[in-house]
Design a protein around this motif. Sequence first.
Motif, PDB file in Angstrom:
ATOM      1  N   ALA A  35       0.688  -0.997  -0.216  1.00  0.00           N
ATOM      2  CA  ALA A  35       0.032   0.031   0.031  1.00  0.00           C
ATOM      3  C   ALA A  35       0.915   1.313   0.047  1.00  0.00           C
ATOM      4  CB  ALA A  35      -0.924  -0.094   1.300  1.00  0.00           C
ATOM      5  N   ARG A  36       2.148   1.096   0.652  1.00  0.00           N
ATOM      6  CA  ARG A  36       2.629   2.315   0.974  1.00  0.00           C
ATOM      7  C   ARG A  36       3.512   2.821  -0.511  1.00  0.00           C
ATOM      8  NH1 ARG A  36       6.218   5.780   0.440  1.00  0.00           N
ATOM      9  NH2 ARG A  36       7.781   6.671   2.158  1.00  0.00           N
ATOM     10  N   PHE A  37       4.213   1.854  -1.244  1.00  0.00           N
ATOM     11  CA  PHE A  37       4.895   1.961  -2.284  1.00  0.00           C
ATOM     12  C   PHE A  37       4.129   1.650  -3.590  1.00  0.00           C
ATOM     13  CE2 PHE A  37       7.696   1.274   1.383  1.00  0.00           C
ATOM     14  CZ  PHE A  37       8.761   2.601   1.129  1.00  0.00           C
ATOM     15  N   ASP A  38       3.094   1.024  -3.550  1.00  0.00           N
ATOM     16  CA  ASP A  38       2.298   0.842  -4.939  1.00  0.00           C
ATOM     17  C   ASP A  38       3.084  -0.237  -5.697  1.00  0.00           C
ATOM     18  OD1 ASP A  38       0.188   0.698  -6.398  1.00  0.00           O
ATOM     19  OD2 ASP A  38       0.739   2.376  -7.704  1.00  0.00           O
ATOM     20  N   ALA A  39       3.790  -1.102  -5.091  1.00  0.00           N
ATOM     21  CA  ALA A  39       4.255  -2.378  -5.835  1.00  0.00           C
ATOM     22  C   ALA A  39       4.346  -3.504  -4.954  1.00  0.00           C
ATOM     23  CB  ALA A  39       5.857  -1.804  -6.011  1.00  0.00           C
ATOM     24  N   GLU A  40       4.786  -4.720  -5.593  1.00  0.00           N
ATOM     25  CA  GLU A  40       4.615  -5.910  -4.903  1.00  0.00           C
ATOM     26  C   GLU A  40       6.262  -5.953  -4.108  1.00  0.00           C
ATOM     27  OE1 GLU A  40       3.199  -9.250  -3.328  1.00  0.00           O
ATOM     28  OE2 GLU A  40       2.224  -7.858  -4.593  1.00  0.00           O
ATOM     29  N   PRO A  41       6.153  -6.134  -2.703  1.00  0.00           N
ATOM     30  CA  PRO A  41       7.617  -6.345  -2.098  1.00  0.00           C
ATOM     31  C   PRO A  41       8.017  -7.729  -2.252  1.00  0.00           C
ATOM     32  CG  PRO A  41       5.507  -6.234  -0.507  1.00  0.00           C
ATOM     33  CD  PRO A  41       5.072  -6.240  -1.935  1.00  0.00           C
ATOM     34  N   HIS A  42       9.228  -7.920  -2.628  1.00  0.00           N
ATOM     35  CA  HIS A  42       9.818  -9.160  -2.431  1.00  0.00           C
ATOM     36  C   HIS A  42       9.984  -9.747  -1.275  1.00  0.00           C
ATOM     37  CE1 HIS A  42      12.941 -12.201  -3.376  1.00  0.00           C
ATOM     38  NE2 HIS A  42      12.826 -12.003  -4.858  1.00  0.00           N
ATOM     39  N   ASP A  43       9.808 -11.259  -1.074  1.00  0.00           N
ATOM     40  CA  ASP A  43       9.786 -11.754  -0.079  1.00  0.00           C
ATOM     41  C   ASP A  43      11.135 -11.435   0.902  1.00  0.00           C
ATOM     42  OD1 ASP A  43       7.677 -13.009  -0.689  1.00  0.00           O
ATOM     43  OD2 ASP A  43       8.566 -14.902  -1.209  1.00  0.00           O
ATOM     44  N   ILE A  44      12.047 -11.173   0.411  1.00  0.00           N
ATOM     45  CA  ILE A  44      13.523 -10.638   1.069  1.00  0.00           C
ATOM     46  C   ILE A  44      13.082  -9.486   1.907  1.00  0.00           C
ATOM     47  CG2 ILE A  44      16.012 -10.318   0.871  1.00  0.00           C
ATOM     48  CD1 ILE A  44      16.290 -12.073  -1.459  1.00  0.00           C
ATOM     49  N   LEU A  45      12.808  -8.542   1.141  1.00  0.00           N
ATOM     50  CA  LEU A  45      12.401  -7.086   1.781  1.00  0.00           C
ATOM     51  C   LEU A  45      11.656  -7.317   2.791  1.00  0.00           C
ATOM     52  CD1 LEU A  45      12.662  -4.083   1.695  1.00  0.00           C
ATOM     53  CD2 LEU A  45      10.850  -4.158   0.081  1.00  0.00           C
ATOM     54  N   VAL A  46      10.326  -8.082   2.722  1.00  0.00           N
ATOM     55  CA  VAL A  46       9.506  -8.220   3.784  1.00  0.00           C
ATOM     56  C   VAL A  46      10.095  -9.180   4.803  1.00  0.00           C
ATOM     57  CG1 VAL A  46       7.378  -9.524   4.457  1.00  0.00           C
ATOM     58  CG2 VAL A  46       7.424  -8.517   2.304  1.00  0.00           C
ATOM     59  N   ARG A  47      10.848  -9.801   4.881  1.00  0.00           N
ATOM     60  CA  ARG A  47      11.598 -10.626   5.857  1.00  0.00           C
ATOM     61  C   ARG A  47      12.501  -9.489   6.778  1.00  0.00           C
ATOM     62  NH1 ARG A  47      12.879 -14.882   3.273  1.00  0.00           N
ATOM     63  NH2 ARG A  47      15.246 -14.329   2.886  1.00  0.00           N
ATOM     64  N   PHE A  48      13.367  -8.970   5.740  1.00  0.00           N
ATOM     65  CA  PHE A  48      14.086  -8.236   6.050  1.00  0.00           C
ATOM     66  C   PHE A  48      13.585  -6.817   7.200  1.00  0.00           C
ATOM     67  CE2 PHE A  48      16.381  -3.786   6.113  1.00  0.00           C
ATOM     68  CZ  PHE A  48      17.787  -4.358   6.311  1.00  0.00           C
ATOM     69  N   LEU A  49      12.428  -6.496   6.831  1.00  0.00           N
ATOM     70  CA  LEU A  49      11.704  -5.262   7.601  1.00  0.00           C
ATOM     71  C   LEU A  49      10.887  -6.042   8.625  1.00  0.00           C
ATOM     72  CD1 LEU A  49      10.550  -2.847   4.994  1.00  0.00           C
ATOM     73  CD2 LEU A  49      12.295  -2.495   6.594  1.00  0.00           C
ATOM     74  N   HIS A  50      10.392  -7.070   8.798  1.00  0.00           N
ATOM     75  CA  HIS A  50       9.803  -7.867   9.370  1.00  0.00           C
ATOM     76  C   HIS A  50      10.616  -8.187  10.839  1.00  0.00           C
ATOM     77  CE1 HIS A  50       7.714 -11.424  11.341  1.00  0.00           C
ATOM     78  NE2 HIS A  50       6.689 -10.259  11.625  1.00  0.00           N
ATOM     79  N   GLU A  51      11.850  -8.678  10.441  1.00  0.00           N
ATOM     80  CA  GLU A  51      12.889  -9.028  11.388  1.00  0.00           C
ATOM     81  C   GLU A  51      13.299  -7.641  12.125  1.00  0.00           C
ATOM     82  OE1 GLU A  51      15.822 -11.555   9.372  1.00  0.00           O
ATOM     83  OE2 GLU A  51      14.325 -13.324   9.456  1.00  0.00           O
ATOM     84  N   ARG A  52      13.812  -6.528  11.333  1.00  0.00           N
ATOM     85  CA  ARG A  52      14.192  -5.372  11.785  1.00  0.00           C
ATOM     86  C   ARG A  52      13.304  -4.644  12.846  1.00  0.00           C
ATOM     87  NH1 ARG A  52      19.441  -4.681   9.011  1.00  0.00           N
ATOM     88  NH2 ARG A  52      19.690  -2.813   9.980  1.00  0.00           N
ATOM     89  N   SER A  53      12.157  -4.890  12.534  1.00  0.00           N
ATOM     90  CA  SER A  53      11.115  -4.001  13.146  1.00  0.00           C
ATOM     91  C   SER A  53      10.378  -4.586  14.418  1.00  0.00           C
ATOM     92  CB  SER A  53       9.959  -3.753  12.266  1.00  0.00           C
ATOM     93  OG  SER A  53       9.070  -4.838  11.754  1.00  0.00           O
ATOM     94  N   ASN A  54      10.736  -6.095  14.245  1.00  0.00           N
ATOM     95  CA  ASN A  54      10.258  -6.816  15.427  1.00  0.00           C
ATOM     96  C   ASN A  54       8.562  -6.596  15.573  1.00  0.00           C
ATOM     97  OD1 ASN A  54      10.835  -8.966  17.507  1.00  0.00           O
ATOM     98  ND2 ASN A  54      10.478  -7.352  19.243  1.00  0.00           N
ATOM     99  N   GLY A  55       7.974  -6.440  14.196  1.00  0.00           N
ATOM    100  CA  GLY A  55       6.534  -6.755  14.193  1.00  0.00           C
ATOM    101  C   GLY A  55       5.988  -5.350  14.629  1.00  0.00           C
ATOM    102  N   GLY A  56       6.642  -4.167  14.907  1.00  0.00           N
ATOM    103  CA  GLY A  56       6.166  -2.913  15.661  1.00  0.00           C
ATOM    104  C   GLY A  56       6.020  -2.146  14.492  1.00  0.00           C
TER     105      GLY A  56
END
Length: 212
Positions: A35-56
């Motif tokens: 929704a933020r970038f109007d593009a399909e995020p790659h799984d690597i990017l999703v995993r990177f941000l999920h781990e770094r943000s700790n789900g916050g």
Amino acid sequence: MTAETVPLAPGFAAIAERIDLEPLTASTVGDLLRARFDAEPHDILVRFLHERSNGGYASLCQLADALAESGAITSVEDTLILKPSRLEQFRQALPERRSSSAASRLGGTPGIIDLLDLVSVIGEVELDEAVTCSSPADVALAVLHGTLREVDGAVTMTDPVDAECLVAGLSAARMVELSGEVRTLHPTLSAEDGERDQGCPVVPGERLTDPG
């Protein structure tokens, strides 16, 4: 004030209602990035941000914005991917978005500063080691305040973005000083290991990322 410290203030405790929010799932992180970038995020990017943000949620927003501003993410054929060559710029951009005030919130004493610096640099410190580098009172205060969290006999920073900002703001001299403390706690740790710990994490699947 955190949920842990509300009971210490009777006035707040009498009117406060505690609501525990579950961390964001990787699927939700992907939806928010889409929704933020109007593009399909790659799984690597999703995993990177999920781990770094700790789900916050707040941490996720700050990390995603810092990635975008530093050019560490790009859209290739409508797929949002990481650019490993720009991750150092991303790390440097974090303090500009949010300066870590964790130490000052806890009084800013030398023991607190040493404790938070060391935990942020290492990532996870055994409880007895944390007490050695500061004091039982400092560790107890940081955990009670919610700045540190204790898991299985070790402490880590509750907010990963706070840790990122704190480490990024450390001077070269301070990093050398902390490296000495790390080697004191872990004599078998080599200097090369310590240096690797300070960099951005290795992103798997480099062939799927933009080489530029």
